[in-house]
Design a protein around this motif. Structure first.
Motif, mmCIF file in Angstrom:
data_model
loop_
_atom_site.group_PDB
_atom_site.id
_atom_site.type_symbol
_atom_site.label_atom_id
_atom_site.label_comp_id
_atom_site.label_asym_id
_atom_site.label_seq_id
_atom_site.Cartn_x
_atom_site.Cartn_y
_atom_site.Cartn_z
ATOM 1 N N VAL A 1 3.326 2.384 8.560
ATOM 2 C CA VAL A 1 4.373 2.417 7.537
ATOM 3 C C VAL A 1 4.119 1.217 6.639
ATOM 4 N N SER A 2 3.960 1.494 5.379
ATOM 5 C CA SER A 2 3.616 0.416 4.457
ATOM 6 C C SER A 2 4.642 0.335 3.341
ATOM 7 N N THR A 3 4.959 -0.852 2.931
ATOM 8 C CA THR A 3 5.862 -1.037 1.795
ATOM 9 C C THR A 3 5.147 -1.865 0.733
ATOM 10 N N THR B 1 8.435 -5.502 2.112
ATOM 11 C CA THR B 1 9.449 -5.370 3.160
ATOM 12 C C THR B 1 8.839 -5.575 4.543
#
Lengths: 134, 257
Positions: free
Chosen positions: B30-32, B50
């Protein structure tokens, strides 16, 4: 990522000031880069020295987290807005612009303003800001 | 019962936290990441605003949850949130920065509580090949009373990241065992932790990494933790809680204690 030019920033500042004057329940409108730098700020809370700077970072984080959450649950479209419904305030974060000029428009208002009305204001501001960015 | 372990990846912008998590995660992380508008401060196209999140499932079924912090200081409000409940930390530094120690210092201060428990490792990237280049980092940690292992790593390499995780778990288990038994660290070496699982993970390149590290890889190691377990055994500073599943450690790491 291209930051706002001075002319763009001034034009946007005027638009946001006008919006805050028209709707006194709006406490703060802030335009930040997607990576959390404050660009333009208007509203009664803008005088709070550290708030806009910190809130710009938080707004960009929340927007990115919203985007990640959307992807995880299978959304194929880009995130448009994040709504925080607090017991005394409403916060709406809206993605503005595109390409090399993408920003987060954060609007904080009293709950006296209904969510529908506030969304309308935010989307109208976003449209005006996008026009100014062109 | 399946256990879940939260690990934190910390360090400044561009040190490789996202890369490190991507290198070892079994799921698409999961990348922000968003466009970086501050190219003068750091010439990098994307930046994390984040968190990063990845996961490793060990053969026992236990899971390592890997959380990467956003490295820029204006996102420090995320640091404490992400640190909450973390069992250990992989701190990364970039030796090629104009003043890497100033940046490192920010994280040594921000995460001092976790770091002082010893449940951490420091991985230094882009380190010069000069002999003793890591010593400055060990000295820096010592000045802050932080006793953790320090490694030269290239986080683009999966086995280097797994090495850091192995070292972290070995460090944690030695501390835990010393705390449980009240014995000096040397006698606590046969204890248990997810480190063994990590080394035995068939999906892990590191499982077959029996050769000594080659030049340019994670070859230079300094264990600054020499007396930490002994300190704990003598009651100086008990570690924070944590439960460890029963697997024998088969780490390929050299251990200097």
């Amino acid at each position: 990522m291209k930051p706002l030019s001075k002319i763009q920033a001034t034009a946007l500042q005027l638009r946001l000031n006008h919006c805050c004057a028209r709707v006194p329940e709006i406490r703060l409108i802030l335009l930040a880069t997607v990576d959390g730098f404050q660009q333009v700020v208007a509203g009664s809370q803008r005088a709070d020295a550290e708030l806009p700077e910190k809130f710009a970072a938080i707004a960009s984080s929340m927007m990115a987290l919203g985007e990640a959450a959307g992807k995880e649950v299978g959304s194929k479209k880009r995130l448009e807005a994040v709504v925080l419904d607090l017991t005394d305030l409403r916060v709406i974060l809206r993605m503005v612009g595109g390409g090399k000029q993408q920003f987060v428009l954060a609007t904080v208002a009293d709950r006296k303003v209904s969510l529908g009305v506030l969304l309308k204001i935010v989307y109208e501001n976003a449209r005006l800001l996008e026009e100014a960015l062109c | 019962m399946v256990q879940e372990y939260k690990l934190l990846f910390a360090g400044g912008m561009g040190v490789g936290k996202t890369t490190a998590i991507s290198a070892v995660s079994e799921i698409p992380p999961v990348s922000t990441d968003v466009a970086n508008s501050d190219r003068e401060a750091f010439d990098k196209e994307l930046t994390t605003v984040t968190l990063d999140y990845g996961r490793i499932t060990l053969p026992s079924g236990d899971r390592l949850r890997l959380y990467g912090i956003p490295g820029q200081q204006r996102f420090s409000f995320m640091w404490a949130m992400l640190e909450h409940g973390a069992m250990g930390m992989v701190l990364l530094a970039d030796a090629s920065r104009p003043d890497p120690f100033v940046e490192l210092d920010i994280f040594l201060k921000a995460f001092s509580k976790l770091l002082r428990t010893g449940r951490a490792v420091l991985g230094v990237g882009r380190l010069s090949k000069r002999r003793g280049a890591l010593d400055k980092y060990v000295a820096k940690l010592a000045r802050r009373k932080i006793k953790i292992p320090v490694f030269s790593v290239d986080v683009r390499k999966k086995k280097d990241v797994l090495l850091l995780l192995d070292a972290l778990f070995t460090q944690i288990e030695v501390l835990e065992e010393a705390y449980r038994s009240g014995e000096p660290s040397g006698k606590a070496a046969q204890s248990t932790s997810p480190a063994g699982d990590l080394a035995n993970n068939p999906a892990s390149d590191h499982a077959n990494d029996k050769e000594p590290a080659k030049d340019g890889e994670a070859s230079e190691k300094v264990a600054a933790s020499a007396s930490l377990a002994d300190d704990l055994a003598s009651g100086k500073e008990p570690p924070k809680g944590g439960v460890f599943p029963g697997k024998t450690v088969q780490s390929t790491n050299e251990t200097t204690v």
